[in-house]
Design an enzyme around this catalytic site. Sequence first.
Site, PDB file in Angstrom:
ATOM      1  N   LYS A 175     -46.168  56.725  14.072  1.00  0.00           N
ATOM      2  CA  LYS A 175     -46.244  57.589  15.372  1.00  0.00           C
ATOM      3  C   LYS A 175     -45.043  57.348  16.323  1.00  0.00           C
ATOM      4  O   LYS A 175     -44.502  58.328  16.898  1.00  0.00           O
ATOM      5  CB  LYS A 175     -47.627  57.231  16.188  1.00  0.00           C
ATOM      6  N   ASP A 219     -44.965  60.021  32.717  1.00  0.00           N
ATOM      7  CA  ASP A 219     -46.213  60.907  32.620  1.00  0.00           C
ATOM      8  C   ASP A 219     -46.356  61.722  31.480  1.00  0.00           C
ATOM      9  O   ASP A 219     -45.229  62.021  30.871  1.00  0.00           O
ATOM     10  CB  ASP A 219     -46.191  61.847  33.988  1.00  0.00           C
ATOM     11  N   GLY A 234     -56.377  57.870  23.456  1.00  0.00           N
ATOM     12  CA  GLY A 234     -56.577  59.344  23.868  1.00  0.00           C
ATOM     13  C   GLY A 234     -56.974  60.540  22.761  1.00  0.00           C
ATOM     14  O   GLY A 234     -58.008  60.471  22.129  1.00  0.00           O
ATOM     15  N   TYR A 235     -56.092  61.411  22.709  1.00  0.00           N
ATOM     16  CA  TYR A 235     -56.445  62.826  22.016  1.00  0.00           C
ATOM     17  C   TYR A 235     -55.826  62.305  20.432  1.00  0.00           C
ATOM     18  O   TYR A 235     -55.808  63.469  19.555  1.00  0.00           O
ATOM     19  CB  TYR A 235     -55.847  63.795  22.537  1.00  0.00           C
ATOM     20  N   ASP A 236     -55.266  61.124  20.078  1.00  0.00           N
ATOM     21  CA  ASP A 236     -54.749  60.829  18.900  1.00  0.00           C
ATOM     22  C   ASP A 236     -55.644  61.516  17.572  1.00  0.00           C
ATOM     23  O   ASP A 236     -54.981  62.095  16.800  1.00  0.00           O
ATOM     24  CB  ASP A 236     -54.537  59.442  18.594  1.00  0.00           C
ATOM     25  N   GLY A 249     -48.982  47.355  27.664  1.00  0.00           N
ATOM     26  CA  GLY A 249     -48.717  47.822  26.398  1.00  0.00           C
ATOM     27  C   GLY A 249     -47.253  48.648  26.965  1.00  0.00           C
ATOM     28  O   GLY A 249     -46.282  48.466  25.990  1.00  0.00           O
ATOM     29  N   HIS A 258     -43.785  62.208  21.156  1.00  0.00           N
ATOM     30  CA  HIS A 258     -43.341  62.707  22.527  1.00  0.00           C
ATOM     31  C   HIS A 258     -42.653  61.326  23.274  1.00  0.00           C
ATOM     32  O   HIS A 258     -41.643  61.318  23.906  1.00  0.00           O
ATOM     33  CB  HIS A 258     -44.313  63.430  23.297  1.00  0.00           C
ATOM     34  N   ARG A 259     -43.600  60.338  23.212  1.00  0.00           N
ATOM     35  CA  ARG A 259     -43.152  59.004  24.063  1.00  0.00           C
ATOM     36  C   ARG A 259     -41.988  58.362  23.361  1.00  0.00           C
ATOM     37  O   ARG A 259     -41.138  57.636  23.853  1.00  0.00           O
ATOM     38  CB  ARG A 259     -44.391  57.917  24.258  1.00  0.00           C
ATOM     39  N   HIS A 293     -49.764  50.161  35.056  1.00  0.00           N
ATOM     40  CA  HIS A 293     -50.602  48.669  35.173  1.00  0.00           C
ATOM     41  C   HIS A 293     -51.055  48.291  33.686  1.00  0.00           C
ATOM     42  O   HIS A 293     -51.793  47.478  33.115  1.00  0.00           O
ATOM     43  CB  HIS A 293     -51.943  49.434  35.701  1.00  0.00           C
TER      44      HIS A 293
HETATM   45  P1  IMP Z   1     -50.499  58.633  31.207  1.00  0.00           P
HETATM   46  O1  IMP Z   1     -49.229  59.398  31.077  1.00  0.00           O
HETATM   47  O2  IMP Z   1     -50.342  57.650  30.903  1.00  0.00           O
HETATM   48  O3  IMP Z   1     -51.135  59.319  32.449  1.00  0.00           O
HETATM   49  O4  IMP Z   1     -51.228  59.604  29.980  1.00  0.00           O
HETATM   50  C1  IMP Z   1     -51.946  60.931  30.264  1.00  0.00           C
HETATM   51  C2  IMP Z   1     -53.032  61.261  29.374  1.00  0.00           C
HETATM   52  O5  IMP Z   1     -52.537  62.113  28.238  1.00  0.00           O
HETATM   53  C3  IMP Z   1     -53.569  59.878  28.762  1.00  0.00           C
HETATM   54  O6  IMP Z   1     -54.649  59.602  29.373  1.00  0.00           O
HETATM   55  C4  IMP Z   1     -54.052  60.606  27.366  1.00  0.00           C
HETATM   56  O7  IMP Z   1     -55.397  61.253  27.548  1.00  0.00           O
HETATM   57  C5  IMP Z   1     -52.875  61.696  27.115  1.00  0.00           C
HETATM   58  N1  IMP Z   1     -52.221  61.329  26.159  1.00  0.00           N
HETATM   59  C6  IMP Z   1     -50.686  60.845  26.557  1.00  0.00           C
HETATM   60  N2  IMP Z   1     -50.095  60.371  25.351  1.00  0.00           N
HETATM   61  C7  IMP Z   1     -50.960  60.532  24.502  1.00  0.00           C
HETATM   62  C8  IMP Z   1     -50.665  59.996  23.036  1.00  0.00           C
HETATM   63  O8  IMP Z   1     -49.791  59.381  22.435  1.00  0.00           O
HETATM   64  N3  IMP Z   1     -51.898  60.155  22.243  1.00  0.00           N
HETATM   65  C9  IMP Z   1     -53.039  60.509  22.857  1.00  0.00           C
HETATM   66  N4  IMP Z   1     -53.197  60.771  24.101  1.00  0.00           N
HETATM   67  C10 IMP Z   1     -51.926  60.798  24.938  1.00  0.00           C
END
Ligand code: IMP
Length: 196
Positions: free
Chosen positions: A173, A69, A151-153, A11, A178-179, A8
Amino acid sequence: MRFVLATHNPGKLKEMSAILSGLGVEVVSPAALGITVDVEETGTTFAENAMLKAKAVCAASGLPAIADDSGLCVDALNGGPGVYSARYGGEGLDDKGRYALLLQNMRGQTTRAAHFACAIACAFPDGDTLTAEGRCDGAIAFAPMGEGGFGYDPVFLVPDKGKTFGQLTAEEKDAISHRGKALRAFSEELATYLRK
Ligand code: IMP
């Protein structure tokens, strides 16, 4: 060729579209197709959860579907919050509340090693599947630094840079995250698959 991205988040759609457009792949959201799929993330790994979502959206749309995920795995917390990263501390917390809780749970811990992980899965209507993963190693800071990202950045330190993810530009970044790594690996996997 049209693919659905199980998200949803506009970005994420933009990011995936940009990387896959070179392969002649168009990426649309479930909403654009009038589909709502609620998938319970019951997997114990990022890859399992990504595949659960990709298969559900593929079944609902009849189109190839991509899902991701991701989360933060902290050594001193036995890999937690891991697949529970988005739900850490329960429903009532926002991003800031979640990283504050993490810092609290890490108080007194000298072992700060952690990594972010991201899995991307793709499911095709004929049953074929693809997966790709990316990982970024770092450490949990002692206090938040930087306003960027999400998030946790602000509490994820990249030792090579001496900065948190929250202090990096989006481009910096993406080059090491990871992404970013998972997306580039997935794009290569899909290119190979489509050539067959
Ligand atoms: P989802 O994969 O979108 O469900 O994200 C899972 C959760 O992991 C997010 O809500 C963040 O809390 C954390 N997370 C995943 N990737 C990142 C990132 O690149 N930076 C910070 N938090 C992240």
